[in-house]
Design a protein around this motif. Structure first.
Motif, short mmCIF file in Angstrom:
data_model
loop_
_atom_site.label_atom_id
_atom_site.label_comp_id
_atom_site.label_asym_id
_atom_site.label_seq_id
_atom_site.Cartn_x
_atom_site.Cartn_y
_atom_site.Cartn_z
N MET A 153 0.85 -1.17 0.00
CA MET A 153 0.00 0.00 0.00
C MET A 153 0.89 1.24 0.00
O MET A 153 2.00 1.22 0.52
N THR A 154 0.36 2.29 -0.57
CA THR A 154 1.15 3.50 -0.77
C THR A 154 0.41 4.71 -0.23
O THR A 154 -0.80 4.83 -0.41
N VAL A 155 1.14 5.61 0.40
CA VAL A 155 0.60 6.88 0.87
C VAL A 155 1.15 7.97 -0.04
O VAL A 155 2.35 7.99 -0.34
N ILE A 156 0.27 8.86 -0.49
CA ILE A 156 0.68 9.99 -1.32
C ILE A 156 0.53 11.24 -0.47
O ILE A 156 -0.53 11.49 0.12
N SER A 157 1.58 12.05 -0.42
CA SER A 157 1.60 13.24 0.41
C SER A 157 2.23 14.38 -0.37
O SER A 157 3.16 14.16 -1.15
N ASP A 158 1.72 15.59 -0.19
CA ASP A 158 2.29 16.75 -0.88
C ASP A 158 1.68 18.01 -0.28
O ASP A 158 0.96 17.93 0.73
N ALA A 159 1.92 19.15 -0.90
CA ALA A 159 1.33 20.42 -0.47
C ALA A 159 0.71 21.10 -1.68
O ALA A 159 1.33 21.14 -2.75
N MET A 160 -0.50 21.61 -1.53
CA MET A 160 -1.22 22.29 -2.60
C MET A 160 -1.35 23.76 -2.21
O MET A 160 -2.00 24.07 -1.21
N VAL A 161 -0.72 24.64 -2.97
CA VAL A 161 -0.81 26.08 -2.70
C VAL A 161 -1.07 26.82 -4.00
O VAL A 161 -0.79 26.31 -5.08
#
Length: 135
Positions: free
Chosen positions: A1-9
């Motif tokens: 399983m994979t977690v996707i993480s980032d920042a949206m600005v």
């Protein structure tokens, strides 16, 4: 399983949206071949600073929806990954851009040179050189 993480600005670096949605575009078998993945949107809430972390996602073909626009991508079999490289790998190059190079990890440009030019010049570590025989 994979977690996707980032920042949206937004362009001014302010928070932009409330959620990012992930979706399996059709029924498919799980990577472990023990389950069926259904086409159901899965939300990842975006915090006030613009960051988000998805729940565990099944590796394989998927879509992400941001502000109503859907992008195809492939969820890798990894622990945690950023979203942008997945979108970048899936979108086509800009139209009519003969000089387009997709950054696959440190490559910014490509250059064709002769053997003599290659030997006589310093080398940029972010450039791939295609060395042709001297003519």
């Amino acid at each position: 399983m994979t977690v996707i993480s980032d920042a949206m600005v937004d362009l001014g670096r302010g928070p932009d949206i409330d959620a990012v949605y992930f979706y399996a575009p059709g029924l498919r078998e799980s990577a472990s071949t023990t389950q069926i993945i259904t086409p159901q949107w899965v939300a990842a809430t975006v915090a006030s600073n613009g960051t988000f972390t998805s729940p565990n996602l099944e590796p394989g073909p998927a879509m992400v929806r941001i502000r109503g626009v859907a992008y195809d991508l492939v969820v890798p079999d990894a622990d945690t990954v950023r979203l942008w490289p997945l979108i970048d790998a899936a979108v086509p190059p800009p139209p009519d851009d003969g000089g387009f190079i997709r950054n696959g990890g440190g490559v910014r440009r490509a250059k064709v040179v002769t053997e003599a030019q290659f030997s006589a010049s310093p080398h940029d570590p972010e450039t791939i050189y295609y060395v042709l025989p001297n003519t």
